[in-house]
Enzyme design. Sequence first.
Site, PDB file in Angstrom:
ATOM      1  N   ASN A 149      -4.574  15.915   9.225  1.00  0.00           N
ATOM      2  CA  ASN A 149      -4.994  14.526   9.346  1.00  0.00           C
ATOM      3  C   ASN A 149      -5.726  14.218  10.649  1.00  0.00           C
ATOM      4  O   ASN A 149      -6.421  13.222  10.736  1.00  0.00           O
ATOM      5  CB  ASN A 149      -3.782  13.598   9.221  1.00  0.00           C
ATOM      6  CG  ASN A 149      -2.642  14.018  10.117  1.00  0.00           C
ATOM      7  OD1 ASN A 149      -2.161  15.150  10.023  1.00  0.00           O
ATOM      8  ND2 ASN A 149      -2.205  13.137  10.990  1.00  0.00           N
ATOM      9  N   GLN A 177      -3.983  14.078   2.950  1.00  0.00           N
ATOM     10  CA  GLN A 177      -5.395  13.919   3.343  1.00  0.00           C
ATOM     11  C   GLN A 177      -6.330  14.674   2.408  1.00  0.00           C
ATOM     12  O   GLN A 177      -7.513  14.359   2.323  1.00  0.00           O
ATOM     13  CB  GLN A 177      -5.609  14.400   4.782  1.00  0.00           C
ATOM     14  CG  GLN A 177      -4.856  13.591   5.826  1.00  0.00           C
ATOM     15  CD  GLN A 177      -5.369  12.156   5.966  1.00  0.00           C
ATOM     16  OE1 GLN A 177      -6.488  11.811   5.568  1.00  0.00           O
ATOM     17  NE2 GLN A 177      -4.547  11.285   6.531  1.00  0.00           N
ATOM     18  N   SER A 197      -0.236  10.467  -1.133  1.00  0.00           N
ATOM     19  CA  SER A 197      -0.028   9.064  -0.767  1.00  0.00           C
ATOM     20  C   SER A 197      -1.095   8.204  -1.441  1.00  0.00           C
ATOM     21  O   SER A 197      -2.277   8.564  -1.427  1.00  0.00           O
ATOM     22  CB  SER A 197      -0.136   8.929   0.752  1.00  0.00           C
ATOM     23  OG  SER A 197      -0.170   7.584   1.121  1.00  0.00           O
ATOM     24  N   GLY A 198      -0.692   7.052  -1.989  1.00  0.00           N
ATOM     25  CA  GLY A 198      -1.668   6.197  -2.683  1.00  0.00           C
ATOM     26  C   GLY A 198      -2.659   5.516  -1.763  1.00  0.00           C
ATOM     27  O   GLY A 198      -3.843   5.385  -2.085  1.00  0.00           O
ATOM     28  N   HIS A 199      -2.203   5.097  -0.569  1.00  0.00           N
ATOM     29  CA  HIS A 199      -3.069   4.203   0.214  1.00  0.00           C
ATOM     30  C   HIS A 199      -4.222   4.897   0.922  1.00  0.00           C
ATOM     31  O   HIS A 199      -5.076   4.250   1.504  1.00  0.00           O
ATOM     32  CB  HIS A 199      -2.238   3.355   1.197  1.00  0.00           C
ATOM     33  CG  HIS A 199      -1.689   4.081   2.374  1.00  0.00           C
ATOM     34  ND1 HIS A 199      -2.287   4.038   3.606  1.00  0.00           N
ATOM     35  CD2 HIS A 199      -0.593   4.857   2.530  1.00  0.00           C
ATOM     36  CE1 HIS A 199      -1.564   4.746   4.479  1.00  0.00           C
ATOM     37  NE2 HIS A 199      -0.536   5.250   3.833  1.00  0.00           N
ATOM     38  N   THR A 235      14.899   0.673  -9.261  1.00  0.00           N
ATOM     39  CA  THR A 235      13.956   0.184 -10.278  1.00  0.00           C
ATOM     40  C   THR A 235      12.545   0.592  -9.886  1.00  0.00           C
ATOM     41  O   THR A 235      12.124   0.410  -8.744  1.00  0.00           O
ATOM     42  CB  THR A 235      14.065  -1.353 -10.404  1.00  0.00           C
ATOM     43  OG1 THR A 235      15.405  -1.659 -10.763  1.00  0.00           O
ATOM     44  CG2 THR A 235      13.110  -1.890 -11.462  1.00  0.00           C
ATOM     45  N   CYS A 323      -0.059   7.337  13.413  1.00  0.00           N
ATOM     46  CA  CYS A 323       1.354   7.293  13.787  1.00  0.00           C
ATOM     47  C   CYS A 323       1.528   7.443  15.280  1.00  0.00           C
ATOM     48  O   CYS A 323       2.553   7.101  15.840  1.00  0.00           O
ATOM     49  CB  CYS A 323       2.112   8.407  13.081  1.00  0.00           C
ATOM     50  SG  CYS A 323       1.803   8.364  11.349  1.00  0.00           S
TER      51      CYS A 323
HETATM   52  N1  PLP Z   1       1.073  13.219   5.728  1.00  0.00           N
HETATM   53  C1  PLP Z   1      -0.158  13.124   6.257  1.00  0.00           C
HETATM   54  C2  PLP Z   1      -0.964  14.361   6.465  1.00  0.00           C
HETATM   55  C3  PLP Z   1      -0.671  11.873   6.602  1.00  0.00           C
HETATM   56  O1  PLP Z   1      -1.892  11.792   7.131  1.00  0.00           O
HETATM   57  C4  PLP Z   1       0.115  10.726   6.373  1.00  0.00           C
HETATM   58  C5  PLP Z   1      -0.357   9.386   6.772  1.00  0.00           C
HETATM   59  O2  PLP Z   1      -1.139   9.232   7.674  1.00  0.00           O
HETATM   60  C6  PLP Z   1       1.397  10.873   5.799  1.00  0.00           C
HETATM   61  C7  PLP Z   1       1.843  12.142   5.492  1.00  0.00           C
HETATM   62  C8  PLP Z   1       2.286   9.711   5.524  1.00  0.00           C
HETATM   63  O3  PLP Z   1       1.863   9.028   4.366  1.00  0.00           O
HETATM   64  P1  PLP Z   1       2.325   7.514   4.100  1.00  0.00           P
HETATM   65  O4  PLP Z   1       1.565   6.667   5.086  1.00  0.00           O
HETATM   66  O5  PLP Z   1       1.934   7.237   2.686  1.00  0.00           O
HETATM   67  O6  PLP Z   1       3.791   7.444   4.292  1.00  0.00           O
END
Ligand code: PLP
Length: 379
Positions: A149, A177, A197-199, A235, A323
């Site tokens: 990432n 990613q 991850s959806g977003h 749920t 993060c």
């Molecule tokens: N793993 C990677 C490589 C990511 O880049 C991210 C989010 O930046 C995540 C896990 C975490 O995903 P989520 O934000 O959906 O919890």
Amino acid sequence: MIYLDAAATAPVRREVLEAMWPLFTSDYGNPSSHHTVGESAARALDYARRLVATELNCRPADVVFTSGGTEADNLAIKGIALATPRGRHIVASAIEHPAVLETLDYLKRLHGFRITLLPVTSAGLVEPEILRNALAPDTTLCTIMYANNEVGTVQPLPELARICREYSVPFHTDAVQAAGWLPLDTAELGVDAMSISGHKLGAPKGSGVLFARSRIPLEPLIHGGGQERGKRSGTENVAGAVAVATAICLAQQERESNCAASVARRNHLINTVLTGIEGAILTGDAQKRLPNLASFCFPGASGEAILLELERAGVISSSGSACAAGDSEPSTVLLALGIDSDIAQTALRLSWTPATTDAEIALAARSVVASVRAVQALK
Ligand code: PLP
């Protein structure tokens, strides 16, 4: 404004919102309810599961809907490690996301697991022979991310997974990613578990998928009513499941054309920055990298000042992992690539969606050159 922080999150796609709408209005039932409103929600959930299974080339029973990438990583790693420990040893790369590294730390502190973090090359690649040498008779799981990432390096996943299979070690990959840009056929990749991850794909935050081969025992993290075949009680977020399924499906259909266009944009951006800024360093592998991510260090310039200058010029970017935002510590990923800590603090990551245009990338590239030069001139 040009938004170049898609690796942190992306806008929700219109098609995804449209697919979700009926789940809030007409088909809003609880999928466990035995009446028509519940049954229509159950059908929508079933449809979403089949859609994901088709795209990942797996069985619908192998699909667990989660609240995102972090939960999928936690469920895969804790779930596999605690269900059938062949032993208490787990192998991972040194450049995993905190969702993986912190989970491993938990297993070490509370369950006595031994964790081996594999070193990577200066380009961020895991060397297959180093993985092979790290596997031991008590290795219960190997987890290596598909694409990083922060620097976008793509691992030789089929080869790494094949080595683990030779030793009967289950293989999980964090494909958060990679999804949308790289092949997701779980059979061809040879993986046993994979997080999405959806977003990052045009679905809302709070939606995600864990592919986990059902023949591999998985201890649930969340106990309760036994939803998701007992792997994730609570749920179901039916709208979220339909959203992430729709987003994966659209991204996979458009993947080849999106990649071709995005690679050209990425190469233009990288060339402009490397030729326009003295001393600029491309981080990550020059070729084996995500089509939509360019990452640099600019020795001697303040990373924070570059981000501010770029934002003033209308370009939204980041230093790396969202993060780690506000974190004054240098990135552990860049340190693992052998980059000095003072240089690691000058990192810039630019990442975009398929909807970003050539003109936006060209303008952003010029803005990066101007902004870094302005910051360098301040010294
Ligand atoms: N793993 C990677 C490589 C990511 O880049 C991210 C989010 O930046 C995540 C896990 C975490 O995903 P989520 O934000 O959906 O919890």
